[in-house]
Write a protein that holds these residues in place. Sequence first.
Motif, PDB file in Angstrom:
ATOM      1  N   GLN A  76      -3.857 -16.094   1.620  1.00  0.00           N
ATOM      2  CA  GLN A  76      -3.517 -16.229   0.216  1.00  0.00           C
ATOM      3  C   GLN A  76      -2.012 -16.030   0.000  1.00  0.00           C
ATOM      4  O   GLN A  76      -1.382 -15.200   0.641  1.00  0.00           O
ATOM      5  CB  GLN A  76      -4.274 -15.207  -0.640  1.00  0.00           C
ATOM      6  N   ALA A  77      -1.448 -16.768  -0.939  1.00  0.00           N
ATOM      7  CA  ALA A  77      -0.044 -16.612  -1.308  1.00  0.00           C
ATOM      8  C   ALA A  77       0.091 -15.501  -2.351  1.00  0.00           C
ATOM      9  O   ALA A  77      -0.849 -15.203  -3.092  1.00  0.00           O
ATOM     10  CB  ALA A  77       0.504 -17.920  -1.867  1.00  0.00           C
ATOM     11  N   ASN A  78       1.262 -14.876  -2.370  1.00  0.00           N
ATOM     12  CA  ASN A  78       1.627 -13.911  -3.414  1.00  0.00           C
ATOM     13  C   ASN A  78       0.694 -12.707  -3.488  1.00  0.00           C
ATOM     14  O   ASN A  78       0.354 -12.240  -4.582  1.00  0.00           O
ATOM     15  CB  ASN A  78       1.680 -14.606  -4.789  1.00  0.00           C
ATOM     16  N   ILE A  79       0.275 -12.187  -2.347  1.00  0.00           N
ATOM     17  CA  ILE A  79      -0.482 -10.931  -2.344  1.00  0.00           C
ATOM     18  C   ILE A  79       0.496  -9.814  -2.686  1.00  0.00           C
ATOM     19  O   ILE A  79       1.435  -9.545  -1.943  1.00  0.00           O
ATOM     20  CB  ILE A  79      -1.139 -10.683  -0.976  1.00  0.00           C
ATOM     21  N   ASP A  80       0.295  -9.186  -3.841  1.00  0.00           N
ATOM     22  CA  ASP A  80       1.293  -8.217  -4.315  1.00  0.00           C
ATOM     23  C   ASP A  80       0.915  -6.789  -3.935  1.00  0.00           C
ATOM     24  O   ASP A  80      -0.175  -6.517  -3.429  1.00  0.00           O
ATOM     25  CB  ASP A  80       1.534  -8.363  -5.818  1.00  0.00           C
ATOM     26  N   THR A  81       1.836  -5.875  -4.203  1.00  0.00           N
ATOM     27  CA  THR A  81       1.641  -4.491  -3.780  1.00  0.00           C
ATOM     28  C   THR A  81       0.521  -3.801  -4.552  1.00  0.00           C
ATOM     29  O   THR A  81      -0.067  -2.845  -4.050  1.00  0.00           O
ATOM     30  CB  THR A  81       2.944  -3.691  -3.923  1.00  0.00           C
ATOM     31  N   ASP A  82       0.221  -4.246  -5.761  1.00  0.00           N
ATOM     32  CA  ASP A  82      -0.891  -3.654  -6.505  1.00  0.00           C
ATOM     33  C   ASP A  82      -2.228  -4.060  -5.897  1.00  0.00           C
ATOM     34  O   ASP A  82      -3.207  -3.322  -5.983  1.00  0.00           O
ATOM     35  CB  ASP A  82      -0.842  -4.059  -7.979  1.00  0.00           C
ATOM     36  N   GLN A  83      -2.265  -5.229  -5.280  1.00  0.00           N
ATOM     37  CA  GLN A  83      -3.473  -5.631  -4.555  1.00  0.00           C
ATOM     38  C   GLN A  83      -3.574  -4.891  -3.220  1.00  0.00           C
ATOM     39  O   GLN A  83      -4.676  -4.571  -2.761  1.00  0.00           O
ATOM     40  CB  GLN A  83      -3.466  -7.150  -4.334  1.00  0.00           C
ATOM     41  N   ILE A  84      -2.420  -4.622  -2.614  1.00  0.00           N
ATOM     42  CA  ILE A  84      -2.414  -3.889  -1.340  1.00  0.00           C
ATOM     43  C   ILE A  84      -2.867  -2.444  -1.559  1.00  0.00           C
ATOM     44  O   ILE A  84      -3.711  -1.925  -0.837  1.00  0.00           O
ATOM     45  CB  ILE A  84      -1.016  -3.936  -0.692  1.00  0.00           C
ATOM     46  N   ILE A  85      -2.306  -1.783  -2.570  1.00  0.00           N
ATOM     47  CA  ILE A  85      -2.710  -0.416  -2.914  1.00  0.00           C
ATOM     48  C   ILE A  85      -2.563  -0.241  -4.431  1.00  0.00           C
ATOM     49  O   ILE A  85      -1.446  -0.225  -4.943  1.00  0.00           O
ATOM     50  CB  ILE A  85      -1.896   0.645  -2.129  1.00  0.00           C
ATOM     51  N   PRO A  86      -3.663  -0.155  -5.171  1.00  0.00           N
ATOM     52  CA  PRO A  86      -3.610  -0.107  -6.635  1.00  0.00           C
ATOM     53  C   PRO A  86      -2.844   1.097  -7.183  1.00  0.00           C
ATOM     54  O   PRO A  86      -2.708   2.129  -6.516  1.00  0.00           O
ATOM     55  CB  PRO A  86      -5.085  -0.058  -7.042  1.00  0.00           C
ATOM     56  N   LYS A  87      -2.388   0.948  -8.393  1.00  0.00           N
ATOM     57  CA  LYS A  87      -1.476   1.907  -9.031  1.00  0.00           C
ATOM     58  C   LYS A  87      -2.032   3.318  -9.162  1.00  0.00           C
ATOM     59  O   LYS A  87      -1.266   4.291  -9.154  1.00  0.00           O
ATOM     60  CB  LYS A  87      -1.061   1.399 -10.415  1.00  0.00           C
ATOM     61  N   GLN A  88      -3.365   3.466  -9.275  1.00  0.00           N
ATOM     62  CA  GLN A  88      -3.920   4.800  -9.486  1.00  0.00           C
ATOM     63  C   GLN A  88      -3.734   5.706  -8.276  1.00  0.00           C
ATOM     64  O   GLN A  88      -3.874   6.925  -8.375  1.00  0.00           O
ATOM     65  CB  GLN A  88      -5.403   4.729  -9.860  1.00  0.00           C
ATOM     66  N   TYR A  89      -3.399   5.111  -7.130  1.00  0.00           N
ATOM     67  CA  TYR A  89      -3.221   5.910  -5.914  1.00  0.00           C
ATOM     68  C   TYR A  89      -1.776   6.361  -5.703  1.00  0.00           C
ATOM     69  O   TYR A  89      -1.474   7.010  -4.698  1.00  0.00           O
ATOM     70  CB  TYR A  89      -3.703   5.123  -4.693  1.00  0.00           C
ATOM     71  N   LEU A  90      -0.896   6.035  -6.622  1.00  0.00           N
ATOM     72  CA  LEU A  90       0.517   6.331  -6.424  1.00  0.00           C
ATOM     73  C   LEU A  90       0.891   7.763  -6.797  1.00  0.00           C
ATOM     74  O   LEU A  90       2.053   8.146  -6.688  1.00  0.00           O
ATOM     75  CB  LEU A  90       1.382   5.350  -7.229  1.00  0.00           C
ATOM     76  N   LYS A  91      -0.084   8.539  -7.250  1.00  0.00           N
ATOM     77  CA  LYS A  91       0.212   9.919  -7.652  1.00  0.00           C
ATOM     78  C   LYS A  91       0.599  10.780  -6.459  1.00  0.00           C
ATOM     79  O   LYS A  91       1.319  11.768  -6.601  1.00  0.00           O
ATOM     80  CB  LYS A  91      -0.997  10.514  -8.363  1.00  0.00           C
ATOM     81  N   SER A  92       0.100  10.442  -5.291  1.00  0.00           N
ATOM     82  CA  SER A  92       0.378  11.229  -4.087  1.00  0.00           C
ATOM     83  C   SER A  92       1.554  10.625  -3.314  1.00  0.00           C
ATOM     84  O   SER A  92       1.699   9.408  -3.241  1.00  0.00           O
ATOM     85  CB  SER A  92      -0.855  11.263  -3.182  1.00  0.00           C
ATOM     86  N   ILE A  93       2.394  11.484  -2.764  1.00  0.00           N
ATOM     87  CA  ILE A  93       3.512  11.035  -1.926  1.00  0.00           C
ATOM     88  C   ILE A  93       3.413  11.664  -0.531  1.00  0.00           C
ATOM     89  O   ILE A  93       4.409  11.853   0.157  1.00  0.00           O
ATOM     90  CB  ILE A  93       4.875  11.366  -2.564  1.00  0.00           C
ATOM     91  N   ARG A  94       2.184  11.961  -0.092  1.00  0.00           N
ATOM     92  CA  ARG A  94       1.982  12.621   1.203  1.00  0.00           C
ATOM     93  C   ARG A  94       2.093  11.668   2.377  1.00  0.00           C
ATOM     94  O   ARG A  94       2.085  12.076   3.526  1.00  0.00           O
ATOM     95  CB  ARG A  94       0.605  13.288   1.225  1.00  0.00           C
ATOM     96  N   ARG A  95       2.117  10.359   2.117  1.00  0.00           N
ATOM     97  CA  ARG A  95       2.214   9.323   3.151  1.00  0.00           C
ATOM     98  C   ARG A  95       0.946   9.206   3.985  1.00  0.00           C
ATOM     99  O   ARG A  95       0.927   8.510   4.999  1.00  0.00           O
ATOM    100  CB  ARG A  95       3.419   9.563   4.082  1.00  0.00           C
ATOM    101  N   SER A  96      -0.115   9.868   3.593  1.00  0.00           N
ATOM    102  CA  SER A  96      -1.379   9.761   4.316  1.00  0.00           C
ATOM    103  C   SER A  96      -2.526   9.706   3.309  1.00  0.00           C
ATOM    104  O   SER A  96      -2.380  10.093   2.150  1.00  0.00           O
ATOM    105  CB  SER A  96      -1.563  10.943   5.273  1.00  0.00           C
ATOM    106  N   GLY A  97      -3.673   9.214   3.775  1.00  0.00           N
ATOM    107  CA  GLY A  97      -4.847   9.138   2.922  1.00  0.00           C
ATOM    108  C   GLY A  97      -4.999   7.828   2.179  1.00  0.00           C
ATOM    109  O   GLY A  97      -5.899   7.686   1.344  1.00  0.00           O
ATOM    110  N   PHE A  98      -4.134   6.852   2.480  1.00  0.00           N
ATOM    111  CA  PHE A  98      -4.156   5.592   1.741  1.00  0.00           C
ATOM    112  C   PHE A  98      -4.885   4.464   2.472  1.00  0.00           C
ATOM    113  O   PHE A  98      -5.181   3.434   1.882  1.00  0.00           O
ATOM    114  CB  PHE A  98      -2.726   5.140   1.420  1.00  0.00           C
ATOM    115  N   GLY A  99      -5.167   4.647   3.767  1.00  0.00           N
ATOM    116  CA  GLY A  99      -5.793   3.584   4.538  1.00  0.00           C
ATOM    117  C   GLY A  99      -7.157   3.178   3.996  1.00  0.00           C
ATOM    118  O   GLY A  99      -7.500   1.994   3.979  1.00  0.00           O
ATOM    119  N   VAL A 100      -7.935   4.142   3.524  1.00  0.00           N
ATOM    120  CA  VAL A 100      -9.270   3.833   2.999  1.00  0.00           C
ATOM    121  C   VAL A 100      -9.205   3.086   1.676  1.00  0.00           C
ATOM    122  O   VAL A 100     -10.200   2.528   1.220  1.00  0.00           O
ATOM    123  CB  VAL A 100     -10.108   5.118   2.832  1.00  0.00           C
ATOM    124  N   SER A 101      -8.034   3.075   1.046  1.00  0.00           N
ATOM    125  CA  SER A 101      -7.869   2.404  -0.243  1.00  0.00           C
ATOM    126  C   SER A 101      -7.081   1.098  -0.130  1.00  0.00           C
ATOM    127  O   SER A 101      -6.746   0.492  -1.143  1.00  0.00           O
ATOM    128  CB  SER A 101      -7.169   3.339  -1.241  1.00  0.00           C
TER     129      SER A 101
END
Length: 208
Positions: free
Chosen positions: A16-41
């Motif tokens: 697909q063209a134009n896969i954006d960062t919100d599709q890669i990892i949605p905005k509700q997960y941006l509260k954490s800055i631990r750099r871990s725990g995002f793979g499942v999302s």
Amino acid sequence: MKAFNDFTGLVAPMPQANIDTDQIIPKQYLKSIRRSGFGVSLFDEWRYLDEGQPGQDHSKRPKNPDFILNQAPYDHAEILLAGVNFGCGSSREHAPWALVEFGFRCIIAPSYADIFYNNSFKNGLLLIQLADSQVQQLLALPQPLTLQIQLMQQVIIAPNGQSFEFKIDTFRKQCLLEGLDDIGLTLKNRTDIEAYEKQQAGITPWLF
């Protein structure tokens, strides 16, 4: 940051063209800055049938059986084959964090958004840019597809022996090979930094 070594990995085709960062990892997960725990999302809205939230048990969420990363063997893919302008949208560093933690080591696409491109290299993720016609050649190969990535030689080798050369900035390449992020680069000058701090402590002891 883990040093990048040559490897042979399974390819997950997502053209697909134009896969954006919100599709890669949605905005509700941006509260954490631990750099871990995002793979499942990673690709949360495509991967699951419900709306995900930080802190929930993702193992109990209903998965979308039609999404490629929920299908074997692609659930263990290490190379993502994508369309043009991958990583467009907001400049969240969480996007490469999620991709790396899922297990991706390399993305191949015709083009990338600039900020995502820079963030990915800083987190040990190799981004390879090929012509759209070359990406289409890879997509046309029998699936599931494995590719050999040789960073030192800057070449991709397909199972049929076909090879694809790619360009990469020399500095970024060396950082990947040595596993150096910004902190690692700084610490290469640890001796000079410590000598400077010792000197400054003698000149302005009240600051120390």
